[in-house]
Scaffold this motif. Structure first.
Motif, PDB file in Angstrom:
ATOM      1  N   THR A  54      91.229  -1.606 -15.279  1.00  0.00           N
ATOM      2  CA  THR A  54      92.098  -1.601 -14.096  1.00  0.00           C
ATOM      3  C   THR A  54      93.476  -1.043 -14.418  1.00  0.00           C
ATOM      4  O   THR A  54      94.108  -0.429 -13.557  1.00  0.00           O
ATOM      5  CB  THR A  54      92.215  -3.006 -13.462  1.00  0.00           C
ATOM      6  OG1 THR A  54      92.613  -3.944 -14.466  1.00  0.00           O
ATOM      7  CG2 THR A  54      90.898  -3.432 -12.838  1.00  0.00           C
ATOM      8  N   PHE A  55      93.931  -1.222 -15.653  1.00  0.00           N
ATOM      9  CA  PHE A  55      95.193  -0.602 -16.060  1.00  0.00           C
ATOM     10  C   PHE A  55      95.075   0.915 -15.945  1.00  0.00           C
ATOM     11  O   PHE A  55      95.923   1.579 -15.358  1.00  0.00           O
ATOM     12  CB  PHE A  55      95.557  -1.015 -17.492  1.00  0.00           C
ATOM     13  CG  PHE A  55      96.758  -0.299 -18.032  1.00  0.00           C
ATOM     14  CD1 PHE A  55      98.029  -0.713 -17.685  1.00  0.00           C
ATOM     15  CD2 PHE A  55      96.619   0.789 -18.881  1.00  0.00           C
ATOM     16  CE1 PHE A  55      99.144  -0.050 -18.168  1.00  0.00           C
ATOM     17  CE2 PHE A  55      97.724   1.452 -19.376  1.00  0.00           C
ATOM     18  CZ  PHE A  55      99.001   1.035 -19.015  1.00  0.00           C
ATOM     19  N   ALA A  56      94.011   1.473 -16.511  1.00  0.00           N
ATOM     20  CA  ALA A  56      93.805   2.924 -16.458  1.00  0.00           C
ATOM     21  C   ALA A  56      93.595   3.399 -15.027  1.00  0.00           C
ATOM     22  O   ALA A  56      94.091   4.463 -14.640  1.00  0.00           O
ATOM     23  CB  ALA A  56      92.611   3.319 -17.330  1.00  0.00           C
ATOM     24  N   LEU A  57      92.895   2.630 -14.222  1.00  0.00           N
ATOM     25  CA  LEU A  57      92.628   3.013 -12.832  1.00  0.00           C
ATOM     26  C   LEU A  57      93.910   3.151 -12.029  1.00  0.00           C
ATOM     27  O   LEU A  57      94.115   4.146 -11.327  1.00  0.00           O
ATOM     28  CB  LEU A  57      91.713   1.985 -12.165  1.00  0.00           C
ATOM     29  CG  LEU A  57      90.264   1.986 -12.631  1.00  0.00           C
ATOM     30  CD1 LEU A  57      89.583   0.674 -12.261  1.00  0.00           C
ATOM     31  CD2 LEU A  57      89.512   3.156 -12.036  1.00  0.00           C
ATOM     32  N   THR A  58      94.779   2.141 -12.130  1.00  0.00           N
ATOM     33  CA  THR A  58      96.013   2.203 -11.337  1.00  0.00           C
ATOM     34  C   THR A  58      96.968   3.256 -11.886  1.00  0.00           C
ATOM     35  O   THR A  58      97.652   3.932 -11.121  1.00  0.00           O
ATOM     36  CB  THR A  58      96.710   0.828 -11.254  1.00  0.00           C
ATOM     37  OG1 THR A  58      97.024   0.359 -12.574  1.00  0.00           O
ATOM     38  CG2 THR A  58      95.840  -0.193 -10.533  1.00  0.00           C
ATOM     39  N   MET A  59      96.989   3.426 -13.205  1.00  0.00           N
ATOM     40  CA  MET A  59      97.850   4.462 -13.790  1.00  0.00           C
ATOM     41  C   MET A  59      97.396   5.856 -13.368  1.00  0.00           C
ATOM     42  O   MET A  59      98.223   6.714 -13.053  1.00  0.00           O
ATOM     43  CB  MET A  59      97.857   4.345 -15.320  1.00  0.00           C
ATOM     44  CG  MET A  59      98.616   3.136 -15.837  1.00  0.00           C
ATOM     45  SD  MET A  59     100.381   3.190 -15.497  1.00  0.00           S
ATOM     46  CE  MET A  59     100.902   4.435 -16.664  1.00  0.00           C
ATOM     47  N   ILE A  60      96.100   6.087 -13.353  1.00  0.00           N
ATOM     48  CA  ILE A  60      95.589   7.391 -12.907  1.00  0.00           C
ATOM     49  C   ILE A  60      95.938   7.605 -11.435  1.00  0.00           C
ATOM     50  O   ILE A  60      96.331   8.697 -11.035  1.00  0.00           O
ATOM     51  CB  ILE A  60      94.081   7.515 -13.187  1.00  0.00           C
ATOM     52  CG1 ILE A  60      93.889   7.783 -14.679  1.00  0.00           C
ATOM     53  CG2 ILE A  60      93.433   8.604 -12.344  1.00  0.00           C
ATOM     54  CD1 ILE A  60      92.471   7.795 -15.149  1.00  0.00           C
ATOM     55  N   GLY A  61      95.810   6.559 -10.631  1.00  0.00           N
ATOM     56  CA  GLY A  61      96.197   6.678  -9.228  1.00  0.00           C
ATOM     57  C   GLY A  61      97.655   7.078  -9.061  1.00  0.00           C
ATOM     58  O   GLY A  61      97.989   7.958  -8.266  1.00  0.00           O
ATOM     59  N   VAL A  62      98.530   6.459  -9.850  1.00  0.00           N
ATOM     60  CA  VAL A  62      99.966   6.743  -9.751  1.00  0.00           C
ATOM     61  C   VAL A  62     100.295   8.129 -10.313  1.00  0.00           C
ATOM     62  O   VAL A  62     101.007   8.912  -9.687  1.00  0.00           O
ATOM     63  CB  VAL A  62     100.794   5.655 -10.480  1.00  0.00           C
ATOM     64  CG1 VAL A  62     102.246   6.065 -10.614  1.00  0.00           C
ATOM     65  CG2 VAL A  62     100.679   4.334  -9.732  1.00  0.00           C
TER      66      VAL A  62
END
Length: 195
Positions: A54-62
């Protein structure tokens, strides 16, 4: 003129908005690789280990913006469906998409898009509290959707105790880490522009 000034202040440290389709395609592939690696990183927590998905998911989104971020997550999930071992613990195939993890997996494109959308609205960079809130909100959406599906499969009490409660602390910590990292990235991008 208003749209130009809004665009000038948009958080886009990778300059994705101005990149060609070919470069965006390469970034998409890099993003799926990052997600695959983050899925294998496990932080020992009691009683359940927490991955960095989830860390990577939200960072990629941002970092990618909500459109390319969500598309990257969908491509990564597609890789998993095709049998590539890109999910947590090398998971792959269709089984994860119909079993206990299905709700979490279904939420992943949504949370990348949500984090990216909120970042485009200014919830990132030097606005640390807003950035933290955006990441935490995205993580809570993931826990809500994943927990709801798990509760459907095994009952509400077990679904909450096994699929939500153990991950709340991790969601808070990963949101704080993301906000701090994005503040540093934002400062570095501003410094480069000022030079």
């Amino acid at each position: 003129m208003t749209s130009m000034s809004a665009s000038a202040h948009r958080f886009d440290p990778l300059g994705i908005e101005n990149r060609s389709l070919a470069v965006q395609s390469i970034l998409l592939l890099i993003g799926t690789a990052v997600l695959a690696l983050a899925s294998q990183v496990s932080v020992p927590m009691v009683p359940v280990p927490i991955t960095m998905q989830t860390f990577a998911l939200t960072m990629i989104g941002v970092l990618y913006g909500w459109r390319l971020g969500a598309l990257t997550v969908l491509a990564w999930l597609g890789e998993a469906m095709m049998g590539l071992p890109v999910l947590a613990n090398g998971g792959a195939g269709l089984a994860p998409f119909v079993g206990p993890t299905a709700g979490y997996l279904a939420s992943f494109p949504l949370i990348a898009a949500l984090a990216g959308y909120l970042a485009e609205k200014g919830w990132t960079g030097s606005r640390v509290v807003a950035s933290f809130s955006a990441h935490l909100l995205a993580n809570l959406v993931c826990l809500a959707v994943g927990g709801a599906w798990l509760s459907y499969l095994i009952g509400v009490e077990k679904g909450l105790s096994l699929g939500v409660t153990p991950f709340v602390l991790g969601a808070v910590l990963k949101s704080a880490l993301a906000a701090a990292l994005l503040m540093a990235i934002g400062r570095r991008a501003v410094t480069r522009v000022d030079l």
